[in-house]
Design a protein around this motif. Structure first.
Motif: not given
Length: 475
Positions: A111-118
């Motif tokens: 959850p903490h890195h999902a959107l930055p990776v996307i």
């Protein structure tokens, strides 16, 4: 013979695509396009947000960003600049093709890195797609209807389980998940959409899904499953903060997955441009397709800056152009401006979050099912009765359904591979392309298929020092 005074000759008359309409008709026609695409734009953020652990308020923010970036992409497509933009009445929005891979990335990254990776993967895919756009037309032969139809069908099929989960309540840990109330509201909304689609005509028929969502939400208020918390906390005006969810992170496996999605989006957009060009009587040539793909990919590369996802063409708007006969690209540019305004108002985005998940699930069955139906319609032109085309479709859909029917099927493999393998769209696309090459392309012509010219050795025109000429000397 000269044209009469005050009249334009055929050569001076503007093409209907380049005509401007009176302001009121321009606005109402543009609003009609927004209504036709609205549910499709907000659905992907509503899927990806909860999958990445976002709250209701954060998901509403993500939906507003989707509206804003869809407006940017639509303006790039319709107005354009330099060699960017098809300059056709072409609506762009958040692509369904990226939903399943992004959900898989979110589950893998946490959850903490999902959107930055996307966002990092979407940026790279958009930039590479922009650079690749001029050459993509040479690769279209790798994506005949048997491939594109299979991929579009898989997009719809892979999203249908999401609609089923929404119909039960969206979260298995939430109270009332799978209850008769939730399933009943989904079924009622489903029926409302079908009835509206059957009895309405014209513009109202085009927004039957939106009207069904509104009716289902109103009915859900006394039932007690409508959440007003996001609306009470939202501001009237708010600009999407760049990289609101953190600076982009670049993961190789995620980038590979999104590059495949970008390839699928470019394929879909190309097919849509060809269809729209025929409808508006301005056939899309290679230059038009290259410009349209540049707009798609540039819009995709810019979207993560404002917390948006990959953008591609919306096929339902092509049907709207065919029905209304309004061919002006400036009408669709107006819809892009409307999308920008909606994206700049968090209250407007929060209103969307009032729709309970069971209500959205009922409408989603129709929405996602229509995507699969579009793929099936494409497959009807693929000559499945000839050769091994039916086998290609069967194998690609079969492999593509593995992550849907058996989610844990690949989980003993390295985690870096799961981002691609857990996406039925990505795996199905790869299988369809490879099998089409294996069964439908003669083995003697692989380089010709890829667009390489045929090289021939030139005959020797002068005597070689190692091999004397056989021609008689002339004096």
């Amino acid at each position: 013979m000269a044209a009469p005074t005050g009249q334009k000759s055929e050569g001076d008359r503007k093409h209907p695509v380049d005509e401007t309409l009176p302001p009121f008709k321009m606005f109402t026609s543009g609003l009609q396009h927004v209504a036709a695409m609205y549910a499709g734009v907000v659905a992907p953020p509503m899927i990806v947000g909860p999958a990445c652990g976002l709250s209701t308020t954060e998901t509403a923010y993500l939906m507003g960003a989707g509206l804003f970036t869809a407006g940017i992409a639509t303006l790039l497509q319709t107005l354009g600049f330099w060699k960017v933009g098809a300059k056709l009445p072409f609506v762009n929005g958040v692509s369904f093709a990226g939903v399943t891979p992004m959900v898989a990335i979110g589950e893998t990254a946490g959850p903490h890195h999902a959107l930055p990776v996307i966002f990092g993967a979407v940026i790279v895919a958009g930039v590479l797609g922009f650079l690749f756009a001029p050459y993509f037309s040479k690769l279209l032969r790798f994506f005949p209807p048997v491939v594109t139809g299979t991929v579009i069908t898989l997009i719809g099929i892979s999203l249908l389980p999401v609609a089923f989960n929404w119909s039960r309540g969206g979260n298995s840990q939430a109270p009332g998940y799978g209850s008769l109330t939730n399933v009943g509201m989904a079924a009622l909304t489903f029926l409302i959409v079908l009835v509206l689609r059957r009895v309405l005509r014209g513009f109202l028929q085009q927004i039957a899904i939106l009207l069904g969502l509104i009716a289902g939400t109103l009915i859900a208020i006394p039932v007690g499953i409508t959440d007003f918390s996001a609306l009470t906390k939202a501001d009237l005006i708010g600009f999407p903060t760049p990289f609101h969810f953190g600076a982009p992170q670049f993961d190789i496996a995620a980038i590979v997955s999104m590059c495949i999605v970008m390839l699928v989006c470019m394929t879909e957009s190309t097919a849509d441009m060809l269809a729209l060009g025929k409808i508006v009587d301005r056939p899309a040539d290679e230059r038009t397709i290259a410009g349209g793909l540049r707009a798609d990919t540039l819009g995709t590369a810019l979207s993560p800056l404002f917390n948006g996802f990959a953008n591609s063409a919306f096929a339902q708007n092509i049907g709207l152009v065919a029905m209304t006969k309004v061919r002006s690209r400036f009408v669709v540019a107006t819809s892009g401006l409307i999308l920008l305004v909606l994206g700049l108002s968090p209250v407007a985005a929060s209103v969307i979050s009032l729709v309970p998940l069971p209500v959205l699930g009922g409408a989603g069955i129709v929405l996602f099912g229509s995507v699969a139906a579009s793929g099936i319609q494409t497959l009807t032109t693929a000559a499945l009765e000839k050769g091994d085309n039916a086998l290609i479709v069967a194998a690609a859909i079969g492999i593509g359904l593995i992550p849907i029917a058996a989610p844990d099927f690949y989980h003993h493999l390295p985690k870096d591979l799961l981002v691609v393998l857990d996406s039925g769209i990505s795996t199905g696309c790869l299988v369809a392309v490879v099998l089409n090459l294996a069964f439908n392309v003669p083995l003697r012509r692989p380089l010709r298929l890829a667009g390489f010219p045929r090289f021939r050795l030139r005959r020797r025109t002068s005597a070689s020092p190692l091999r004397p000429s056989r021609r008689p000397a002339r004096f």
